[in-house]
Design an enzyme around this catalytic site. Sequence first.
Site, PDB file in Angstrom:
ATOM      1  N   GLN A  10       0.820  -1.204   0.000  1.00 54.58           N
ATOM      2  CA  GLN A  10       0.000   0.000   0.000  1.00 54.58           C
ATOM      3  C   GLN A  10       0.856   1.257   0.000  1.00 54.58           C
ATOM      4  OE1 GLN A  10      -3.241  -1.893   2.952  1.00 54.58           O
ATOM      5  NE2 GLN A  10      -3.697   0.211   2.398  1.00 54.58           N
ATOM      6  N   SER A  91       4.623  -6.214   2.607  1.00 58.70           N
ATOM      7  CA  SER A  91       3.303  -6.193   3.226  1.00 58.70           C
ATOM      8  C   SER A  91       2.269  -6.848   2.300  1.00 58.70           C
ATOM      9  CB  SER A  91       2.910  -4.758   3.586  1.00 58.70           C
ATOM     10  OG  SER A  91       1.745  -4.732   4.379  1.00 58.70           O
ATOM     11  N   LEU A  92       1.276  -6.096   1.832  1.00 60.94           N
ATOM     12  CA  LEU A  92       0.287  -6.642   0.899  1.00 60.94           C
ATOM     13  C   LEU A  92       0.964  -7.306  -0.299  1.00 60.94           C
ATOM     14  CD1 LEU A  92      -1.272  -5.668  -2.003  1.00 60.94           C
ATOM     15  CD2 LEU A  92      -2.502  -7.054  -0.327  1.00 60.94           C
ATOM     16  N   ARG A 116      -8.899  -9.313   3.851  1.00 62.23           N
ATOM     17  CA  ARG A 116      -7.830  -8.784   4.698  1.00 62.23           C
ATOM     18  C   ARG A 116      -7.997  -7.285   4.899  1.00 62.23           C
ATOM     19  NH1 ARG A 116      -2.467  -6.619   3.683  1.00 62.23           N
ATOM     20  NH2 ARG A 116      -0.902  -7.304   5.203  1.00 62.23           N
ATOM     21  N   HIS A 200       0.909  -3.727  10.921  1.00 64.77           N
ATOM     22  CA  HIS A 200       2.117  -4.386  11.433  1.00 64.77           C
ATOM     23  C   HIS A 200       2.471  -3.978  12.864  1.00 64.77           C
ATOM     24  CE1 HIS A 200       2.408  -5.650   7.328  1.00 64.77           C
ATOM     25  NE2 HIS A 200       2.528  -4.410   6.918  1.00 64.77           N
ATOM     26  N   GLN A 249       2.146 -11.579   9.946  1.00 65.68           N
ATOM     27  CA  GLN A 249       2.568 -10.372   9.245  1.00 65.68           C
ATOM     28  C   GLN A 249       1.717  -9.161   9.622  1.00 65.68           C
ATOM     29  OE1 GLN A 249       1.094  -8.921   5.684  1.00 65.68           O
ATOM     30  NE2 GLN A 249       2.883  -9.531   4.483  1.00 65.68           N
TER      31      GLN A 249
END
Length: 315
Positions: A10, A91-92, A116, A200, A249
């Site tokens: 993101q 991340s994503l 998610r 996170h 994560q």
Amino acid sequence: MSFAMTFPGQGSQSVGMLADLGQAVPEVMQTFEQASAILGYDLWHLVQHGPEEVLGQTSRTQPALLTAGVAVFRAWIARGGPMPLSMAGHSLGEYTALTCAGCLNFDEAVRLVNYRGEVMQAAVPLGTGAMAAILGLEDEDIVSACAEATDQQVVEAANFNAPGQVVIAGDKAAVDRAVDLAKARGARRAVVLQVSVPSHCSLMRGAADTLSERLADISIGSGEVPVFQNVDARTHSEPDDIRSALSQQLYRPVRWNESIKAMQASGARMFAEVGPGRVLTGLMRRIDRSLEAMSLHDEVSLDSGLSRMESGEEK
């Protein structure tokens, strides 16, 4: 091949991304049409026309970036590009990497990241969480500043992106205190980020538990290419280990610097960022200037990357 692929998370989205590639490569539009059928809305129209504030909503950003990354990867393969030695996603972007590596089915991945995004958005009331980028301090100093700033709230290191660049996340007031402490410790810059959820960090534990239940029903394969995962900068071949890493994560930091170093140790010498933006390519310069980096995000960069492979520059 001694090149690796990375996939952005993101923040790399923008209205109009992949416009020229969508016109030039059929696989791009096909990928967005496939995702739109699953999501129940025209994802390509959202990506091309916005509005930006809607595209920036976590539940919309995540499927948009996953689809964009897979679309560029499919365009690369369709034009004769080779598979990489390894993959990783920030991340994503880890979901994009697992999809392109063959561990996740694309249709399932779209549904999964859509879910998610929803559980992340629901985990913390809008406006109560925050993230900030701290530049120019050692990791230990930032961790110390966070510990001092808690005051019975949450603020933690969320992304270890590169030497001298760490993102923190948590309750807004605690993040503000940590920013002030980081500046007092000599940070070159400390900037609060425009995000809708504090990713996170411990505030995402509830979301992680919910996501874990959904992950239990998702089929995960071993894949064609090893994927270095964020939580431990290691590859995993067992489906349950991959699921566990994806769940953790959400509330543990992204160890991006370590991941790139681990990929380098496994033989990668060139890194191709696949998808919109150049965030990860920029981080590569901070991590190790000796490594080659390129961004694959439009027709020109795709052709340039293929030419570099064909000419033998990547060895």
